[in-house]
Design a protein around this motif. Structure first.
Motif, PDB file in Angstrom:
ATOM      1  N   ARG A   1      -3.244  16.050  10.663  1.00  0.00           N
ATOM      2  CA  ARG A   1      -1.849  16.357  11.216  1.00  0.00           C
ATOM      3  C   ARG A   1      -1.293  17.640  10.762  1.00  0.00           C
ATOM      4  NH1 ARG A   1       0.846  11.927  12.491  1.00  0.00           N
ATOM      5  NH2 ARG A   1       2.933  12.668  11.562  1.00  0.00           N
TER       6      ARG A   1
ATOM      7  N   ASP B   1      -4.128   7.400  10.300  1.00  0.00           N
ATOM      8  CA  ASP B   1      -3.109   8.128  10.749  1.00  0.00           C
ATOM      9  C   ASP B   1      -1.610   7.286  10.279  1.00  0.00           C
ATOM     10  OD1 ASP B   1      -4.343  10.033  11.722  1.00  0.00           O
ATOM     11  OD2 ASP B   1      -4.573   9.325  13.849  1.00  0.00           O
ATOM     12  N   ALA B   2      -1.684   6.169  10.491  1.00  0.00           N
ATOM     13  CA  ALA B   2      -0.425   5.592   9.926  1.00  0.00           C
ATOM     14  C   ALA B   2      -0.338   5.621   8.460  1.00  0.00           C
ATOM     15  CB  ALA B   2      -0.238   4.239  10.335  1.00  0.00           C
TER      16      ALA B   2
ATOM     17  N   VAL C   1       1.189   9.101   7.837  1.00  0.00           N
ATOM     18  CA  VAL C   1       2.639   9.236   8.201  1.00  0.00           C
ATOM     19  C   VAL C   1       3.471   8.607   6.873  1.00  0.00           C
ATOM     20  CG1 VAL C   1       4.700   8.091   9.861  1.00  0.00           C
ATOM     21  CG2 VAL C   1       2.382   9.022  10.520  1.00  0.00           C
TER      22      VAL C   1
ATOM     23  N   GLU D   1       3.559  10.954   4.250  1.00  0.00           N
ATOM     24  CA  GLU D   1       4.435  12.480   4.402  1.00  0.00           C
ATOM     25  C   GLU D   1       6.032  11.944   4.145  1.00  0.00           C
ATOM     26  OE1 GLU D   1       2.068  14.198   8.510  1.00  0.00           O
ATOM     27  OE2 GLU D   1       3.808  12.788   8.681  1.00  0.00           O
ATOM     28  N   THR D   2       6.110  10.829   4.671  1.00  0.00           N
ATOM     29  CA  THR D   2       7.565  10.183   4.197  1.00  0.00           C
ATOM     30  C   THR D   2       7.691  10.091   2.670  1.00  0.00           C
ATOM     31  OG1 THR D   2       7.624   8.876   6.302  1.00  0.00           O
ATOM     32  CG2 THR D   2       9.245   8.412   4.537  1.00  0.00           C
TER      33      THR D   2
END
Length: 439
Positions: free
Chosen positions: A43, A417-418, A421, A424-425
């Protein structure tokens, strides 16, 4: 550097993310650290992983993938150490980590934002320390995995004035616990105070399941505002189904895969095989290595198989690389997840991605979050109950076919990938805001 791109330090002191799961003390944590780091790098983020050198042949740095490196640091002898002896490596690892950070290129080099002074004698207050963080630091944040890593890295994060995030992957049983369902017994005296230190001093604790988050909150007084969850994913291309559904049902081949230690309860898997109808001619594959702290356990398991009269139907295959494990997963009739305690149970997700139904004990922590709707979550640890449940499943052709299909459907909804994410949050929630023009 774009304000959307992060430079992340992932600390994994006692075992390398590149070690094969199931060998010695390597396990699901190794897979989680490596795969979520790969996903973050895909990412666009830069991830610097750090681990202890356990062999003189290991280089200083390995380029794992684009924007992903692994650094080996000298901390104690360059040889494997039992977890019970790992505390000796914490202080030297911290010193080497501090030196390696000093050699890294700063994440940003904006002369308008010089590094803020920050001494080792910081307040210890996570919010205060993060507020002093400078954009001219070598990384944007430090994410430690397991308590060894957190105790080593948290003081360095405070010195640098950058956020520190902690993941446990396993939480020690409270002092005085009499059974293994409370968690992994502390392997050394520093574990319980060490886990509390990183729980209370980190900016955020990132759990792999809501069950683990709840455990950390209850045992270490961590408020909900400093807890986040990022569930593991699965490589659905590596872990994929076998086409021979009939053969798997009519010629049962059961799989247990984990480090061979009492917490994982491979002895229960042996008992289950012994209680199955002999007419099934079922076999059991026990995959996993033995750590130094349980060096005699494999002999105990072999002797137990002999006592039960099933030694000729048990295959001890040792630790397996990912491709070999995937082959075993897709050929198995069912995965026996017999652990007393699991913060998540990554192997359950991998088995289901292989269309292999899972049997697990209901009290094993976060296992419920890793098993789909047609998995068998059992209320008992009685091997008779497990054997009967398995035989009932195998006797019903349509029900077994549904379990196979829904297992894969459930697993492929969980991707790395989830996970990235979600991370990242969590990361951005603790980072100081950056002006839009920072580079």
């Amino acid at each position: 550097m774009s304000p959307d791109v992060l430079r992340i330090a992932a600390i994994c002191l006692h075992t390398s993310p590149l070690d094969e799961p199931g060998a010695a003390d390597a396990g699901g944590m190794n897979v989680v650290v490596l795969e979520q780091s790969r996903a973050l790098a895909r990412r666009g983020h830069t991830v610097e992983m750090f681990t202890r050198r356990s062999s003189p042949d290991q280089p200083d740095t390995v380029e794992v993938a684009e924007r992903l490196r692994l650094h080996y640091l000298d901390a104690g002898p360059a040889e494997p150490l039992a977890k019970s002896a790992m505390e000796q490596a914490i202080t030297p690892f911290r010193e080497q980590l501090r030196a390696r950070f000093a050699a890294l290129t700063p994440a940003t080099e904006d002369p308008a934002h010089p590094a803020a002074p920050h001494s080792a004698g910081s307040t210890g207050d996570a919010a205060t320390d993060t507020a002093t963080a400078s954009p001219a630091t070598p990384v944007d944040l430090i994410h430690s995995h397991h308590w060894f890593s957190g105790v080593a890295a948290l003081p360095v994060a405070r010195e640098l004035g950058i956020p520190h995030l902690q993941s446990y992957h396993s939480v020690a049983a409270p002092e005085g616990s009499r059974t293994l369902d409370a968690g992994e017994p502390a392997e050394s005296g520093g574990r319980l105070p060490g886990e509390r230190f990183v729980a209370q001093g980190s900016d955020l604790v990132i759990a792999v399941s809501t069950a683990e988050a709840r455990t950390v909150a209850e045992r270490y007084d961590v408020p909900e505002t400093r807890l986040a969850t990022a569930r593991p994913g699965v490589d659905a291309a590596c872990f994929r189904p076998c086409e021979d559904l009939r053969g798997r049902r009519e010629q049962p081949r059961l799989l247990f895969t984990a480090r061979l230690q009492p917490l994982k309860a491979p002895d229960l898997a042996l008992e289950i095989l012994a209680h199955l109808d002999p007419a099934l001619e079922a076999r059991l594959v026990l995959a996993g290595g033995v750590s130094q702290d349980f060096s005699g356990y494999l002999t105990e398991l072999r002797e137990r198989a002999q006592e039960l009269g099933i030694a000729d139907r048990v295959d001890f295959v040792g630790s397996l690389d990912r491709d070999a494990l995937a082959d075993q997963m897709r050929c198995a009739t069912a995965l026996l997840l017999t652990s007393w305690s699991e913060t998540f149970g990554l192997v359950a997700l991998e088995a289901q991605a292989s269309s292999t139904p899972v049997m697990a004990w209901r009290c094993a922590g976060g296992v419920r979050e890793a098993v789909g709707p047609d998995g068998l979550i059992l209320e008992s640890r009685d091997p008779d109950v497990w054997a009967e449940a398995l035989q009932t499943l195998l006797a019903d052709k349509e029900r077994y076919a549904r379990a196979v299909a829904s297992s894969r459907e459930f697993a492929i909804s969980r991707s790395w990938d989830a996970t990235a994410v979600a991370l990242e949050t969590a990361y951005r929630a603790v980072l100081p805001s950056r002006p839009a023009g920072d580079s």
